[in-house]
Design a protein around this motif. Structure first.
Motif, PDB file in Angstrom:
ATOM      1  N   UNK A 158       5.014   0.706   5.696  1.00  0.00           N
ATOM      2  CA  UNK A 158       5.504  -0.442   4.671  1.00  0.00           C
ATOM      3  C   UNK A 158       4.889  -1.606   5.147  1.00  0.00           C
ATOM      4  N   UNK A 159       4.915  -1.907   6.524  1.00  0.00           N
ATOM      5  CA  UNK A 159       4.309  -3.386   6.986  1.00  0.00           C
ATOM      6  C   UNK A 159       2.776  -3.328   6.567  1.00  0.00           C
ATOM      7  N   UNK A 160       2.010  -2.257   6.646  1.00  0.00           N
ATOM      8  CA  UNK A 160       0.599  -2.065   6.165  1.00  0.00           C
ATOM      9  C   UNK A 160       0.263  -2.525   4.895  1.00  0.00           C
ATOM     10  N   UNK A 161       1.540  -2.401   3.998  1.00  0.00           N
ATOM     11  CA  UNK A 161       1.505  -2.583   2.501  1.00  0.00           C
ATOM     12  C   UNK A 161       1.542  -4.026   2.332  1.00  0.00           C
ATOM     13  N   UNK A 162       2.067  -4.844   3.393  1.00  0.00           N
ATOM     14  CA  UNK A 162       2.144  -6.339   3.156  1.00  0.00           C
ATOM     15  C   UNK A 162       1.086  -6.916   2.630  1.00  0.00           C
ATOM     16  N   UNK A 163       1.173  -7.892   1.593  1.00  0.00           N
ATOM     17  CA  UNK A 163      -0.130  -8.337   0.884  1.00  0.00           C
ATOM     18  C   UNK A 163      -0.932  -8.968   1.595  1.00  0.00           C
ATOM     19  N   UNK A 164      -0.572  -9.681   2.888  1.00  0.00           N
ATOM     20  CA  UNK A 164      -1.391 -10.469   3.746  1.00  0.00           C
ATOM     21  C   UNK A 164      -2.234  -9.378   4.433  1.00  0.00           C
ATOM     22  N   UNK A 166      -2.872  -5.718   4.072  1.00  0.00           N
ATOM     23  CA  UNK A 166      -2.941  -4.563   3.267  1.00  0.00           C
ATOM     24  C   UNK A 166      -4.941  -4.466   3.141  1.00  0.00           C
ATOM     25  N   UNK A 167      -5.145  -5.350   2.618  1.00  0.00           N
ATOM     26  CA  UNK A 167      -6.613  -5.280   2.282  1.00  0.00           C
ATOM     27  C   UNK A 167      -7.475  -5.212   3.410  1.00  0.00           C
ATOM     28  N   UNK A 168      -7.026  -5.376   4.698  1.00  0.00           N
ATOM     29  CA  UNK A 168      -7.788  -5.488   6.023  1.00  0.00           C
ATOM     30  C   UNK A 168      -7.909  -3.953   6.608  1.00  0.00           C
ATOM     31  N   UNK A 169      -6.825  -3.477   6.513  1.00  0.00           N
ATOM     32  CA  UNK A 169      -6.566  -2.230   6.881  1.00  0.00           C
ATOM     33  C   UNK A 169      -6.312  -0.789   6.192  1.00  0.00           C
ATOM     34  N   UNK A 170      -4.934  -0.797   5.486  1.00  0.00           N
ATOM     35  CA  UNK A 170      -4.615   0.260   4.689  1.00  0.00           C
ATOM     36  C   UNK A 170      -5.002   0.550   3.467  1.00  0.00           C
ATOM     37  N   UNK A 187      -8.874   6.981   7.251  1.00  0.00           N
ATOM     38  CA  UNK A 187      -8.220   5.784   7.434  1.00  0.00           C
ATOM     39  C   UNK A 187      -8.864   4.763   8.427  1.00  0.00           C
ATOM     40  N   UNK A 188      -8.594   3.708   8.352  1.00  0.00           N
ATOM     41  CA  UNK A 188      -9.219   2.646   8.969  1.00  0.00           C
ATOM     42  C   UNK A 188      -8.944   2.938  10.536  1.00  0.00           C
ATOM     43  N   UNK A 189      -9.756   2.696  11.415  1.00  0.00           N
ATOM     44  CA  UNK A 189      -9.496   3.007  13.053  1.00  0.00           C
ATOM     45  C   UNK A 189      -8.268   2.422  13.528  1.00  0.00           C
ATOM     46  N   UNK A 190      -7.981   1.033  12.993  1.00  0.00           N
ATOM     47  CA  UNK A 190      -6.876   0.534  13.393  1.00  0.00           C
ATOM     48  C   UNK A 190      -5.488   1.282  13.045  1.00  0.00           C
ATOM     49  N   UNK A 195      -0.430   4.057  12.992  1.00  0.00           N
ATOM     50  CA  UNK A 195       0.432   5.079  12.662  1.00  0.00           C
ATOM     51  C   UNK A 195       0.529   6.210  13.642  1.00  0.00           C
ATOM     52  N   UNK A 196      -0.723   6.431  14.164  1.00  0.00           N
ATOM     53  CA  UNK A 196      -0.636   7.650  15.096  1.00  0.00           C
ATOM     54  C   UNK A 196       0.142   7.350  16.263  1.00  0.00           C
ATOM     55  N   UNK A 197       0.400   6.244  16.796  1.00  0.00           N
ATOM     56  CA  UNK A 197       1.398   6.047  17.677  1.00  0.00           C
ATOM     57  C   UNK A 197       2.746   6.792  17.669  1.00  0.00           C
ATOM     58  N   UNK A 198       3.044   6.735  16.403  1.00  0.00           N
ATOM     59  CA  UNK A 198       4.437   7.469  16.230  1.00  0.00           C
ATOM     60  C   UNK A 198       4.489   8.964  16.565  1.00  0.00           C
ATOM     61  N   UNK A 199       3.102   9.488  16.626  1.00  0.00           N
ATOM     62  CA  UNK A 199       2.982  10.893  16.915  1.00  0.00           C
ATOM     63  C   UNK A 199       3.522  11.067  18.563  1.00  0.00           C
ATOM     64  N   UNK A 200       3.000  10.315  19.287  1.00  0.00           N
ATOM     65  CA  UNK A 200       3.345  10.499  20.813  1.00  0.00           C
ATOM     66  C   UNK A 200       4.664   9.950  21.314  1.00  0.00           C
TER      67      UNK A 200
END
Length: 294
Positions: A158-164, A166-170, A187-190, A195-200
């Motif tokens: 949800x944070x990655x969808x923030x308008x400031x 979104x266009x850089x990453x998600x 996906x973008x490497x970042x 989001x991959x951190x949640x897996x661990x």
């Protein structure tokens, strides 16, 4: 007091499942699996098992799980289950996705996988057959990992969808308005790192054997490829999982770039009302179907 009650409930559930398991017939695959596991332990070092074993499990599972969705595009009968029927897959998009995946897998994820051995050593996680948890413990651990990852994914996604931001990453992940299975990790490497951190997190909480690493990898890939498949296939066994979101839920997110932020379950979106547009959309679709039948 509440903690004691929760522990008592969990202990009772564990004993109940253990009792039921005692009546089940022996698994015919257990002995071959045991032989293969012990052969692996006898012929490879822990570093090789943790690193190259994890890479093989990830790559083989990922692309095998993508096969059904890939094949569906060539079967006319399956097109009635495609969610966005006006947006078919194209070779150009699939090839672009495949090239990006290979880069992410080997230049972003592989360096992380190389740390698996040191993680298992630091937390003294066993590899032996004797320490391997029973199947129902493993299922429970994977479900616990999914609950934790889902919470992380909801808030960070949800944070990655923030308008400031979104266009850089998600925005990279949303290049495909109509998703297909192989696009799950496009996906973008970042974003792969964030989001991959949640897996661990679940691994840190639950891991008591290296087999959980691989079981959780397979479960997570199965879920994310399913929700990105673009097909809502009936009798999908994943829909037996309580509160499972599914392909139609996530497909709406790609279609509209808003709402339905969770990865696996529906409860966070329901709690914060970020599924309201999806619910309204479903109601409209039901009305259209009723009018069509009349």
């Amino acid at each position: 007091m509440a903690m004691n009650d929760s522990m008592n409930i969990l202990n009772s559930a564990y004993l109940a499942v253990e009792y039921i398991d005692s009546f089940l017939p022996d698994n015919p695959l257990q002995q071959p699996f045991k032989n293969a596991w012990n052969y692996m332990l006898d012929n490879y070092t822990k570093f090789q098992i943790a690193t190259w074993g994890s890479l093989i499990v990830h790559e083989v599972s990922y692309f095998l799980l993508c096969v059904p969705g890939f094949v569906f595009q060539f079967i006319p009968y399956m097109q009635k289950y495609k969610i966005q029927q006006d947006k078919p897959e194209t070779w150009e998009k699939q090839w672009k996705c495949f090239k990006t995946l290979l880069f992410n897998h080997f230049f972003i994820q592989l360096p992380l996988i190389c740390g698996t051995y040191y993680f298992t050593e630091f937390f003294n996680i066993p590899y032996g057959w004797e320490e391997m948890p029973r199947w129902y413990v493993l299922v429970g651990q994977c479900f616990g990992c999914a609950v934790i990852e889902d919470a992380w994914h909801y808030f960070l996604h949800r944070l990655l969808h923030h308008k400031r931001i979104y266009k850089y990453i998600h925005k990279v992940h949303h290049e495909f308005v109509s998703p297909f299975g192989m696009q799950a990790e496009y996906a973008h490497p970042l974003e792969t790192l964030i989001l991959g951190a949640g897996f661990f997190i679940g691994i840190v909480v639950f891991c008591n054997h290296v087999v959980l690493l691989w079981a959780w990898v397979i479960c997570r890939l199965m879920e994310t490829i399913d929700v990105h498949s673009g097909y809502d296939v009936p009798l999908n066994p994943l829909h037996l999982v309580p509160f499972y979101a599914g392909a139609r839920f996530h497909d709406f997110h790609h279609m509209n770039f808003i709402g339905n932020y969770a990865s696996t379950f529906t409860w966070w979106d329901r709690l914060f009302g970020t599924d309201s547009q999806f619910i309204a959309y479903q109601e409209k679709e039901k009305k259209k179907q009723c009018l069509t039948k009349k």
